[in-house]
Scaffold this motif. Sequence first.
Motif, short mmCIF file in Angstrom:
data_model
loop_
_atom_site.label_atom_id
_atom_site.label_comp_id
_atom_site.label_asym_id
_atom_site.label_seq_id
_atom_site.Cartn_x
_atom_site.Cartn_y
_atom_site.Cartn_z
N TYR A 45 0.66 -1.30 -0.12
CA TYR A 45 0.13 -0.07 0.02
C TYR A 45 0.75 1.14 -0.09
N ALA A 46 0.49 2.30 -0.70
CA ALA A 46 1.28 3.53 -1.00
C ALA A 46 1.54 4.18 0.35
N HIS A 47 2.36 4.82 0.68
CA HIS A 47 2.78 5.55 2.11
C HIS A 47 2.46 7.17 1.64
N ILE A 48 2.31 7.76 2.82
CA ILE A 48 2.00 9.24 2.72
C ILE A 48 2.92 10.06 1.96
N GLY A 49 4.20 9.57 1.80
CA GLY A 49 5.24 10.18 1.07
C GLY A 49 5.02 10.06 -0.45
N ASN A 50 4.69 8.99 -0.90
CA ASN A 50 4.28 8.58 -2.15
C ASN A 50 3.03 9.50 -2.61
N PHE A 51 2.22 9.51 -1.64
CA PHE A 51 0.95 10.66 -2.11
C PHE A 51 1.21 12.14 -2.01
N ARG A 52 2.36 12.43 -1.25
CA ARG A 52 2.87 13.83 -1.46
C ARG A 52 3.14 14.02 -2.99
N ALA A 53 3.84 13.11 -3.67
CA ALA A 53 4.13 13.37 -5.06
C ALA A 53 2.95 13.09 -6.01
N TYR A 54 1.89 12.15 -5.61
CA TYR A 54 0.80 12.15 -6.47
C TYR A 54 -0.07 13.39 -6.42
N ILE A 55 -0.40 13.92 -4.99
CA ILE A 55 -1.14 15.09 -4.89
C ILE A 55 -0.54 16.34 -5.62
N PHE A 56 0.77 16.38 -5.50
CA PHE A 56 1.43 17.32 -6.23
C PHE A 56 1.32 17.39 -7.70
N GLU A 57 1.27 16.03 -8.28
CA GLU A 57 1.30 16.02 -9.72
C GLU A 57 -0.13 16.32 -10.20
#
Length: 502
Positions: A45-57
Amino acid sequence: MVTPLRLYDTYSRQLREFPPSDSPARKNLETPITYYTCGPTVYDYAHIGNFRAYIFEDQVVRALEYLGWTVKQVMNLTDVDDKTIHGANPKGESVPAVEMLGRLGAYTAPHIEAFFEDTDSLNIRRAAVYPRATEHIPEMVRLIGALIENGYAYEGDDGSWYFSIKKFSRYGYLSGIKIEDVRLGARVSADEYEKEDARDFALWKKARPGEPAWDPKEFDSGSPLPVGRPGWHIECSAMSMKHLGETIDAHSGGHDNIFPHHENEIAQSEGATGKRFVRHWIHCGYLLVDGEKMSKSKGNYFRLRDVLQRGYNPLAIRLLLLSTHYRKPLNFTFEGLKGAEKNLKQLQAFLRRLERERTTVAEGPKSLGIGMGGAGVAINQAKDEFAKALTEDLNIAKALAAIFEMTRVVNTMLDDGMVLQEEMEQASEALLGFDHVLGLKLDEVREGEGVDAAFVETKLAERAKAKKAKDYARADAIRDELAALGVIVEDTPQGTKWFYAK
Ligand SMILES: [Zn+2]
Protein backbone atom coordinates in the motif's frame (compact mmCIF):
# COMPACT_ATOMS: atom_id res chain seq x y z
CA MET A 1 -6.96 33.93 -20.19
CA VAL A 2 -4.16 31.46 -20.80
CA THR A 3 -1.04 32.07 -18.76
CA PRO A 4 2.17 30.05 -18.70
CA LEU A 5 3.67 29.15 -15.32
CA ARG A 6 7.16 29.90 -14.11
CA LEU A 7 8.13 26.42 -13.03
CA TYR A 8 11.43 25.03 -11.80
CA ASP A 9 13.12 22.68 -14.26
CA THR A 10 15.45 20.17 -12.60
CA TYR A 11 17.43 19.64 -15.81
CA SER A 12 18.37 23.27 -16.50
CA ARG A 13 18.31 24.10 -12.76
CA GLN A 14 16.24 27.23 -13.21
CA LEU A 15 12.73 28.60 -13.33
CA ARG A 16 11.46 28.34 -16.88
CA GLU A 17 8.20 29.03 -18.61
CA PHE A 18 5.83 26.10 -18.63
CA PRO A 19 4.52 24.79 -20.99
CA PRO A 20 7.92 25.29 -22.66
CA SER A 21 8.04 27.68 -25.61
CA ASP A 22 8.70 24.80 -28.03
CA SER A 23 5.75 22.73 -26.82
CA PRO A 24 3.05 22.14 -29.47
CA ALA A 25 0.55 23.14 -26.75
CA ARG A 26 1.86 26.72 -27.01
CA LYS A 27 0.92 26.92 -30.69
CA ASN A 28 -2.48 25.32 -30.42
CA LEU A 29 -4.42 25.40 -27.17
CA GLU A 30 -6.38 22.31 -28.12
CA THR A 31 -3.17 20.29 -28.23
CA PRO A 32 -2.75 18.90 -24.74
CA ILE A 33 0.39 19.32 -22.69
CA THR A 34 2.00 15.87 -22.56
CA TYR A 35 2.79 14.91 -18.98
CA TYR A 36 4.26 11.63 -17.75
CA THR A 37 4.20 10.88 -14.04
CA CYS A 38 6.03 7.92 -12.50
CA GLY A 39 3.41 5.82 -10.78
CA PRO A 40 3.39 3.29 -7.97
CA THR A 41 5.22 0.00 -7.79
CA VAL A 42 2.28 -2.14 -6.78
CA TYR A 43 3.93 -4.34 -4.14
CA ASP A 44 2.53 -2.64 -1.03
CA TYR A 45 0.00 0.00 0.00
CA ALA A 46 1.34 3.44 -0.85
CA HIS A 47 2.66 5.58 2.02
CA ILE A 48 2.02 9.27 2.68
CA GLY A 49 5.34 10.21 1.07
CA ASN A 50 4.19 8.60 -2.19
CA PHE A 51 0.95 10.53 -1.95
CA ARG A 52 2.76 13.82 -1.52
CA ALA A 53 4.08 13.27 -5.06
CA TYR A 54 0.75 12.10 -6.51
CA ILE A 55 -1.15 15.01 -4.96
CA PHE A 56 1.50 17.41 -6.22
CA GLU A 57 1.16 16.01 -9.75
CA ASP A 58 -2.63 16.26 -9.55
CA GLN A 59 -2.10 19.87 -8.48
CA VAL A 60 0.08 20.55 -11.54
CA VAL A 61 -2.69 19.30 -13.84
CA ARG A 62 -5.44 21.19 -11.99
CA ALA A 63 -3.44 24.44 -11.93
CA LEU A 64 -2.67 24.22 -15.65
CA GLU A 65 -6.34 23.64 -16.40
CA TYR A 66 -7.36 26.54 -14.16
CA LEU A 67 -5.03 28.75 -16.21
CA GLY A 68 -6.66 27.58 -19.45
CA TRP A 69 -4.44 24.71 -20.69
CA THR A 70 -5.39 21.16 -21.52
CA VAL A 71 -3.27 18.32 -20.21
CA LYS A 72 -2.85 14.63 -21.02
CA GLN A 73 -1.43 12.90 -17.98
CA VAL A 74 -0.12 9.36 -18.09
CA MET A 75 0.79 7.44 -14.92
CA ASN A 76 2.37 4.00 -15.15
CA LEU A 77 1.78 1.08 -12.83
CA THR A 78 4.98 -0.87 -12.23
CA ASP A 79 3.68 -4.42 -11.94
CA VAL A 80 6.92 -6.24 -12.69
CA ASP A 81 10.26 -5.36 -11.06
CA ASP A 82 12.50 -6.65 -8.24
CA LYS A 83 10.00 -5.69 -5.52
CA THR A 84 6.82 -7.10 -7.06
CA ILE A 85 8.62 -10.34 -7.98
CA HIS A 86 9.90 -10.68 -4.44
CA GLY A 87 6.40 -10.03 -3.11
CA ALA A 88 4.88 -12.67 -5.38
CA ASN A 89 7.59 -15.22 -4.60
CA PRO A 90 9.10 -14.24 -1.24
CA LYS A 91 10.89 -17.53 -0.67
CA GLY A 92 12.36 -17.54 -4.16
CA GLU A 93 10.82 -20.90 -5.01
CA SER A 94 11.78 -22.38 -8.34
CA VAL A 95 8.40 -21.79 -9.95
CA PRO A 96 8.09 -22.09 -13.78
CA ALA A 97 8.01 -18.67 -15.51
CA VAL A 98 4.45 -19.06 -16.77
CA GLU A 99 3.15 -19.89 -13.31
CA MET A 100 5.12 -16.94 -11.92
CA LEU A 101 3.31 -14.62 -14.33
CA GLY A 102 0.02 -15.82 -12.85
CA ARG A 103 1.32 -15.39 -9.31
CA LEU A 104 2.57 -11.90 -10.11
CA GLY A 105 -0.84 -10.90 -11.50
CA ALA A 106 -2.63 -12.27 -8.43
CA TYR A 107 -0.17 -10.49 -6.14
CA THR A 108 -0.35 -7.05 -7.78
CA ALA A 109 -4.13 -6.93 -8.49
CA PRO A 110 -5.25 -6.07 -4.93
CA HIS A 111 -2.47 -3.47 -4.63
CA ILE A 112 -3.65 -1.81 -7.84
CA GLU A 113 -7.20 -1.77 -6.52
CA ALA A 114 -6.03 -0.29 -3.21
CA PHE A 115 -4.05 2.38 -5.04
CA PHE A 116 -7.18 3.63 -6.80
CA GLU A 117 -9.20 3.52 -3.59
CA ASP A 118 -6.53 5.63 -1.91
CA THR A 119 -6.22 8.15 -4.75
CA ASP A 120 -10.02 8.48 -4.90
CA SER A 121 -10.24 9.18 -1.18
CA LEU A 122 -7.67 11.95 -1.61
CA ASN A 123 -9.64 13.32 -4.57
CA ILE A 124 -6.71 12.81 -6.94
CA ARG A 125 -8.20 12.94 -10.39
CA ARG A 126 -7.60 10.02 -12.70
CA ALA A 127 -4.87 10.31 -15.33
CA ALA A 128 -5.84 9.72 -18.97
CA VAL A 129 -4.01 6.37 -19.07
CA TYR A 130 -2.52 4.00 -16.48
CA PRO A 131 -0.29 1.75 -18.59
CA ARG A 132 1.00 -1.43 -16.94
CA ALA A 133 4.54 -2.63 -17.48
CA THR A 134 3.47 -6.24 -18.10
CA GLU A 135 1.33 -5.05 -21.01
CA HIS A 136 4.21 -3.22 -22.75
CA ILE A 137 6.90 -5.87 -23.05
CA PRO A 138 6.97 -5.73 -26.92
CA GLU A 139 7.59 -1.96 -26.80
CA MET A 140 10.46 -2.47 -24.33
CA VAL A 141 12.03 -5.19 -26.47
CA ARG A 142 11.93 -2.91 -29.53
CA LEU A 143 13.37 0.03 -27.59
CA ILE A 144 16.29 -2.10 -26.37
CA GLY A 145 16.68 -3.25 -30.00
CA ALA A 146 17.21 0.38 -31.03
CA LEU A 147 19.77 0.86 -28.24
CA ILE A 148 21.68 -2.21 -29.40
CA GLU A 149 21.64 -0.91 -32.96
CA ASN A 150 22.90 2.52 -31.84
CA GLY A 151 25.74 0.97 -29.85
CA TYR A 152 24.56 1.81 -26.32
CA ALA A 153 23.68 -1.69 -25.13
CA TYR A 154 25.83 -4.77 -24.64
CA GLU A 155 25.51 -8.27 -23.27
CA GLY A 156 27.09 -8.87 -19.86
CA ASP A 157 28.83 -12.09 -18.88
CA ASP A 158 25.71 -13.01 -16.89
CA GLY A 159 23.66 -13.09 -20.12
CA SER A 160 21.68 -9.94 -19.23
CA TRP A 161 21.86 -6.79 -21.35
CA TYR A 162 23.20 -3.48 -20.00
CA PHE A 163 23.31 0.18 -20.92
CA SER A 164 26.86 1.52 -21.29
CA ILE A 165 26.81 4.88 -19.49
CA LYS A 166 30.18 6.00 -20.87
CA LYS A 167 28.69 5.97 -24.38
CA PHE A 168 26.06 8.55 -23.42
CA SER A 169 27.93 11.82 -22.93
CA ARG A 170 25.09 13.56 -21.07
CA TYR A 171 24.85 10.80 -18.46
CA GLY A 172 24.74 12.35 -15.00
CA TYR A 173 23.59 15.80 -16.10
CA LEU A 174 20.10 15.66 -14.55
CA SER A 175 21.31 14.52 -11.13
CA GLY A 176 24.66 16.28 -11.27
CA ILE A 177 26.69 13.18 -10.43
CA LYS A 178 30.24 12.75 -11.65
CA ILE A 179 30.99 9.33 -12.94
CA GLU A 180 34.41 8.25 -11.76
CA ASP A 181 36.46 6.43 -14.31
CA VAL A 182 36.93 3.43 -12.04
CA ARG A 183 33.28 2.61 -12.15
CA LEU A 184 33.06 2.68 -15.91
CA GLY A 185 32.42 -0.79 -17.15
CA ALA A 186 31.17 -2.00 -13.74
CA ARG A 187 27.57 -3.19 -13.72
CA VAL A 188 24.53 -3.12 -11.47
CA SER A 189 21.61 -5.44 -12.05
CA ALA A 190 19.31 -4.33 -9.18
CA ASP A 191 16.51 -1.90 -10.08
CA GLU A 192 17.31 0.44 -7.21
CA TYR A 193 20.76 1.65 -6.16
CA GLU A 194 22.47 4.71 -4.74
CA LYS A 195 24.45 7.43 -6.48
CA GLU A 196 27.70 5.93 -5.23
CA ASP A 197 26.83 2.82 -7.20
CA ALA A 198 26.37 4.58 -10.53
CA ARG A 199 27.38 2.09 -13.18
CA ASP A 200 26.07 0.34 -16.27
CA PHE A 201 22.51 -0.66 -15.49
CA ALA A 202 20.35 -3.58 -16.62
CA LEU A 203 17.97 -3.09 -19.55
CA TRP A 204 16.94 -6.73 -19.81
CA LYS A 205 17.57 -9.40 -17.21
CA LYS A 206 18.13 -13.00 -18.26
CA ALA A 207 15.54 -15.37 -16.80
CA ARG A 208 16.30 -16.78 -13.39
CA PRO A 209 14.42 -19.58 -11.66
CA GLY A 210 11.38 -18.30 -9.79
CA GLU A 211 10.95 -15.17 -11.93
CA PRO A 212 8.38 -14.37 -14.62
CA ALA A 213 9.88 -14.27 -18.12
CA TRP A 214 9.06 -13.42 -21.72
CA ASP A 215 10.63 -14.56 -24.98
CA PRO A 216 11.68 -11.40 -26.91
CA LYS A 217 11.71 -13.35 -30.19
CA GLU A 218 7.93 -13.46 -30.01
CA PHE A 219 7.89 -9.69 -30.51
CA ASP A 220 11.01 -9.25 -32.64
CA SER A 221 12.28 -12.38 -34.36
CA GLY A 222 15.75 -10.87 -34.80
CA SER A 223 16.14 -9.84 -31.15
CA PRO A 224 19.39 -11.11 -29.54
CA LEU A 225 17.82 -10.77 -26.06
CA PRO A 226 17.43 -13.99 -24.07
CA VAL A 227 14.22 -15.16 -22.44
CA GLY A 228 13.92 -12.84 -19.45
CA ARG A 229 12.31 -9.71 -18.12
CA PRO A 230 12.80 -5.93 -18.34
CA GLY A 231 14.76 -3.76 -15.93
CA TRP A 232 12.62 -1.17 -14.13
CA HIS A 233 13.96 1.93 -15.90
CA ILE A 234 13.23 0.81 -19.46
CA GLU A 235 9.57 0.38 -18.52
CA CYS A 236 8.95 4.12 -18.13
CA SER A 237 10.88 5.04 -21.28
CA ALA A 238 8.79 2.61 -23.34
CA MET A 239 5.41 3.53 -21.83
CA SER A 240 6.05 7.28 -22.02
CA MET A 241 6.90 7.05 -25.74
CA LYS A 242 4.01 4.73 -26.50
CA HIS A 243 1.34 6.93 -24.93
CA LEU A 244 2.74 10.45 -25.31
CA GLY A 245 5.32 10.40 -28.12
CA GLU A 246 9.12 10.45 -28.31
CA THR A 247 9.45 13.99 -26.94
CA ILE A 248 7.12 15.09 -24.16
CA ASP A 249 6.48 18.36 -22.35
CA ALA A 250 6.95 17.28 -18.76
CA HIS A 251 7.95 14.30 -16.67
CA SER A 252 7.81 14.23 -12.91
CA GLY A 253 8.23 12.22 -9.77
CA GLY A 254 9.56 12.50 -6.26
CA HIS A 255 13.06 13.82 -5.57
CA ASP A 256 14.30 10.25 -5.05
CA ASN A 257 13.39 9.42 -8.67
CA ILE A 258 16.07 11.78 -10.05
CA PHE A 259 18.80 9.21 -9.58
CA PRO A 260 19.01 6.60 -10.92
CA HIS A 261 15.51 6.30 -12.40
CA HIS A 262 15.13 9.51 -14.39
CA GLU A 263 18.82 9.74 -15.24
CA ASN A 264 18.53 6.28 -16.78
CA GLU A 265 15.29 7.11 -18.56
CA ILE A 266 16.96 10.04 -20.33
CA ALA A 267 19.93 7.89 -21.39
CA GLN A 268 17.73 5.07 -22.71
CA SER A 269 15.18 7.27 -24.48
CA GLU A 270 17.59 9.71 -26.08
CA GLY A 271 20.05 6.94 -26.90
CA ALA A 272 17.30 5.11 -28.81
CA THR A 273 15.62 8.01 -30.63
CA GLY A 274 18.39 10.60 -30.91
CA LYS A 275 15.77 13.15 -29.85
CA ARG A 276 15.22 15.12 -26.70
CA PHE A 277 13.10 12.99 -24.33
CA VAL A 278 11.61 15.57 -21.93
CA ARG A 279 11.37 19.35 -22.28
CA HIS A 280 10.83 20.07 -18.58
CA TRP A 281 11.65 17.93 -15.52
CA ILE A 282 9.63 18.52 -12.35
CA HIS A 283 10.38 16.97 -8.94
CA CYS A 284 8.79 17.39 -5.54
CA GLY A 285 10.64 17.29 -2.23
CA TYR A 286 10.89 14.66 0.49
CA LEU A 287 8.36 14.00 3.18
CA LEU A 288 9.60 13.73 6.76
CA VAL A 289 7.59 12.53 9.75
CA ASP A 290 8.25 14.43 12.99
CA GLY A 291 11.38 15.82 11.37
CA GLU A 292 12.85 12.44 10.49
CA LYS A 293 13.04 10.28 7.41
CA MET A 294 10.19 7.80 7.39
CA SER A 295 11.32 4.26 8.19
CA LYS A 296 9.62 1.09 9.33
CA SER A 297 12.23 0.51 12.04
CA LYS A 298 11.69 3.95 13.58
CA GLY A 299 7.93 3.40 13.83
CA ASN A 300 7.22 6.61 11.89
CA TYR A 301 6.26 4.88 8.68
CA PHE A 302 2.67 5.64 7.65
CA ARG A 303 0.73 4.25 4.80
CA LEU A 304 -2.27 6.42 3.90
CA ARG A 305 -4.49 3.73 5.42
CA ASP A 306 -2.72 3.91 8.77
CA VAL A 307 -3.60 7.60 9.00
CA LEU A 308 -7.19 7.15 7.82
CA GLN A 309 -7.71 4.38 10.40
CA ARG A 310 -7.10 6.98 13.08
CA GLY A 311 -10.23 8.74 11.88
CA TYR A 312 -8.73 11.65 9.95
CA ASN A 313 -10.51 13.17 6.98
CA PRO A 314 -8.56 12.26 3.80
CA LEU A 315 -9.17 15.76 2.43
CA ALA A 316 -7.44 17.25 5.47
CA ILE A 317 -4.47 15.01 4.62
CA ARG A 318 -4.66 16.38 1.10
CA LEU A 319 -4.70 19.96 2.40
CA LEU A 320 -1.73 19.27 4.66
CA LEU A 321 0.31 17.63 1.88
CA LEU A 322 -0.28 20.49 -0.54
CA SER A 323 0.26 23.40 1.82
CA THR A 324 4.08 23.25 1.86
CA HIS A 325 5.78 24.46 -1.32
CA TYR A 326 6.34 21.39 -3.47
CA ARG A 327 10.12 21.73 -3.68
CA LYS A 328 10.64 22.06 0.06
CA PRO A 329 10.81 19.10 2.44
CA LEU A 330 7.43 18.58 4.06
CA ASN A 331 7.30 17.69 7.74
CA PHE A 332 4.25 15.58 8.50
CA THR A 333 3.00 15.68 12.10
CA PHE A 334 -0.36 14.75 13.59
CA GLU A 335 -0.42 18.20 15.15
CA GLY A 336 -0.16 19.65 11.65
CA LEU A 337 -2.90 17.32 10.44
CA LYS A 338 -5.24 18.54 13.18
CA GLY A 339 -4.50 22.10 12.07
CA ALA A 340 -5.32 21.16 8.47
CA GLU A 341 -8.65 19.70 9.60
CA LYS A 342 -9.45 22.97 11.33
CA ASN A 343 -8.55 24.99 8.25
CA LEU A 344 -10.62 22.73 6.03
CA LYS A 345 -13.65 23.11 8.29
CA GLN A 346 -13.19 26.86 8.26
CA LEU A 347 -13.36 26.97 4.47
CA GLN A 348 -16.37 24.64 4.38
CA ALA A 349 -18.17 26.71 7.01
CA PHE A 350 -17.48 29.90 5.07
CA LEU A 351 -18.95 28.42 1.90
CA ARG A 352 -22.05 27.20 3.75
CA ARG A 353 -22.48 30.57 5.41
CA LEU A 354 -22.41 32.29 2.02
CA GLU A 355 -25.02 29.86 0.68
CA ARG A 356 -27.20 30.27 3.76
CA GLU A 357 -27.11 34.05 3.92
CA ARG A 358 -27.54 34.37 0.17
CA THR A 359 -30.78 32.40 0.27
CA THR A 360 -32.12 33.39 3.67
CA VAL A 361 -31.20 37.04 4.16
CA ALA A 362 -33.89 39.37 2.83
CA GLU A 363 -33.47 40.88 -0.63
CA GLY A 364 -30.78 43.55 -0.74
CA PRO A 365 -28.22 44.54 1.88
CA LYS A 366 -29.23 45.41 5.39
CA SER A 367 -27.98 48.89 4.94
CA LEU A 368 -26.77 50.82 1.97
CA GLY A 369 -24.10 53.40 2.30
CA ILE A 370 -20.42 53.96 2.89
CA GLY A 371 -18.35 50.83 2.86
CA MET A 372 -20.60 48.70 0.66
CA GLY A 373 -18.84 46.97 -2.23
CA GLY A 374 -15.73 46.29 -0.14
CA ALA A 375 -16.30 42.56 -0.25
CA GLY A 376 -16.18 42.63 -4.05
CA VAL A 377 -12.77 44.28 -3.88
CA ALA A 378 -11.49 41.64 -1.46
CA ILE A 379 -12.80 38.85 -3.68
CA ASN A 380 -11.15 40.21 -6.83
CA GLN A 381 -7.92 40.71 -4.99
CA ALA A 382 -7.99 37.09 -3.81
CA LYS A 383 -8.62 35.88 -7.37
CA ASP A 384 -5.69 37.90 -8.72
CA GLU A 385 -3.35 36.76 -5.98
CA PHE A 386 -4.44 33.14 -6.33
CA ALA A 387 -3.72 33.02 -10.08
CA LYS A 388 -0.44 34.89 -9.60
CA ALA A 389 0.69 32.47 -6.88
CA LEU A 390 0.02 29.51 -9.19
CA THR A 391 2.15 30.99 -11.93
CA GLU A 392 5.02 31.60 -9.47
CA ASP A 393 6.41 28.07 -9.35
CA LEU A 394 3.06 26.70 -8.19
CA ASN A 395 3.10 28.48 -4.87
CA ILE A 396 0.02 26.86 -3.33
CA ALA A 397 0.96 28.07 0.16
CA LYS A 398 0.69 31.65 -1.09
CA ALA A 399 -2.53 30.87 -2.96
CA LEU A 400 -4.01 29.45 0.26
CA ALA A 401 -3.01 32.58 2.17
CA ALA A 402 -4.98 34.65 -0.36
CA ILE A 403 -8.04 32.46 0.19
CA PHE A 404 -7.88 32.64 3.99
CA GLU A 405 -7.49 36.42 3.81
CA MET A 406 -10.60 36.67 1.64
CA THR A 407 -12.45 34.40 4.07
CA ARG A 408 -11.44 36.56 7.02
CA VAL A 409 -12.40 39.86 5.38
CA VAL A 410 -15.74 38.69 3.96
CA ASN A 411 -16.70 36.89 7.20
CA THR A 412 -16.17 40.11 9.16
CA MET A 413 -18.21 42.07 6.63
CA LEU A 414 -20.98 39.45 6.79
CA ASP A 415 -21.08 39.90 10.57
CA ASP A 416 -21.68 43.60 9.95
CA GLY A 417 -24.29 43.04 7.22
CA MET A 418 -22.01 44.74 4.72
CA VAL A 419 -22.05 42.17 1.91
CA LEU A 420 -24.31 42.52 -1.11
CA GLN A 421 -26.08 39.36 -2.25
CA GLU A 422 -24.26 39.43 -5.56
CA GLU A 423 -20.98 39.63 -3.65
CA MET A 424 -21.96 36.53 -1.67
CA GLU A 425 -22.50 34.79 -4.97
CA GLN A 426 -19.15 36.07 -6.27
CA ALA A 427 -17.40 34.88 -3.14
CA SER A 428 -18.83 31.37 -3.31
CA GLU A 429 -18.09 31.18 -7.05
CA ALA A 430 -14.51 32.28 -6.43
CA LEU A 431 -14.10 29.74 -3.64
CA LEU A 432 -15.45 26.91 -5.78
CA GLY A 433 -13.13 28.05 -8.60
CA PHE A 434 -10.14 27.88 -6.23
CA ASP A 435 -11.32 24.44 -5.18
CA HIS A 436 -10.98 23.20 -8.77
CA VAL A 437 -7.26 23.59 -8.13
CA LEU A 438 -7.14 22.56 -4.46
CA GLY A 439 -9.50 19.60 -4.83
CA LEU A 440 -10.82 19.83 -1.27
CA LYS A 441 -14.48 19.18 -2.17
CA LEU A 442 -15.52 22.23 -0.16
CA ASP A 443 -19.11 21.89 -1.32
CA GLU A 444 -19.46 18.37 0.02
CA VAL A 445 -20.06 17.50 3.61
CA ARG A 446 -18.40 14.39 4.83
CA GLU A 447 -20.80 11.61 5.69
CA GLY A 448 -21.63 11.62 9.35
CA GLU A 449 -20.78 15.27 9.81
CA GLY A 450 -24.18 16.67 9.00
CA VAL A 451 -27.67 15.29 9.07
CA ASP A 452 -28.24 11.84 7.64
CA ALA A 453 -28.72 12.28 3.90
CA ALA A 454 -31.24 9.43 3.62
CA PHE A 455 -33.38 11.10 6.29
CA VAL A 456 -33.37 14.37 4.35
CA GLU A 457 -34.34 12.59 1.13
CA THR A 458 -37.27 10.87 2.87
CA LYS A 459 -38.45 14.19 4.24
CA LEU A 460 -38.16 15.83 0.83
CA ALA A 461 -40.19 13.04 -0.77
CA GLU A 462 -42.88 13.64 1.86
CA ARG A 463 -42.77 17.35 1.13
CA ALA A 464 -43.12 16.78 -2.61
CA LYS A 465 -46.14 14.57 -1.94
CA ALA A 466 -47.72 17.26 0.28
CA LYS A 467 -47.15 19.91 -2.38
CA LYS A 468 -48.71 17.72 -5.02
CA ALA A 469 -51.77 17.34 -2.79
CA LYS A 470 -51.73 21.15 -2.38
CA ASP A 471 -51.13 20.71 1.37
CA TYR A 472 -48.80 23.73 1.52
CA ALA A 473 -48.96 24.03 5.30
CA ARG A 474 -47.55 20.52 5.63
CA ALA A 475 -44.90 21.20 2.94
CA ASP A 476 -43.77 24.35 4.76
CA ALA A 477 -43.72 22.55 8.10
CA ILE A 478 -41.31 19.96 6.66
CA ARG A 479 -39.15 22.70 5.24
CA ASP A 480 -38.98 24.36 8.66
CA GLU A 481 -38.25 21.08 10.35
CA LEU A 482 -35.26 20.57 8.04
CA ALA A 483 -34.13 24.17 8.47
CA ALA A 484 -34.02 23.61 12.22
CA LEU A 485 -31.52 20.80 11.52
CA GLY A 486 -29.41 23.12 9.40
CA VAL A 487 -30.66 21.79 6.08
CA ILE A 488 -31.55 24.44 3.55
CA VAL A 489 -34.07 23.47 0.88
CA GLU A 490 -34.13 25.30 -2.43
CA ASP A 491 -36.76 24.86 -5.15
CA THR A 492 -35.10 25.51 -8.51
CA PRO A 493 -36.25 25.03 -12.11
CA GLN A 494 -34.03 21.90 -12.10
CA GLY A 495 -35.88 20.48 -9.10
CA THR A 496 -35.47 20.67 -5.35
CA LYS A 497 -31.92 21.04 -4.02
CA TRP A 498 -30.65 21.00 -0.49
CA PHE A 499 -27.46 21.61 1.42
CA TYR A 500 -26.16 21.80 4.95
CA ALA A 501 -25.75 25.21 6.49
CA LYS A 502 -24.21 24.29 9.83
ZN1 LIG B 1 9.17 5.91 -13.85
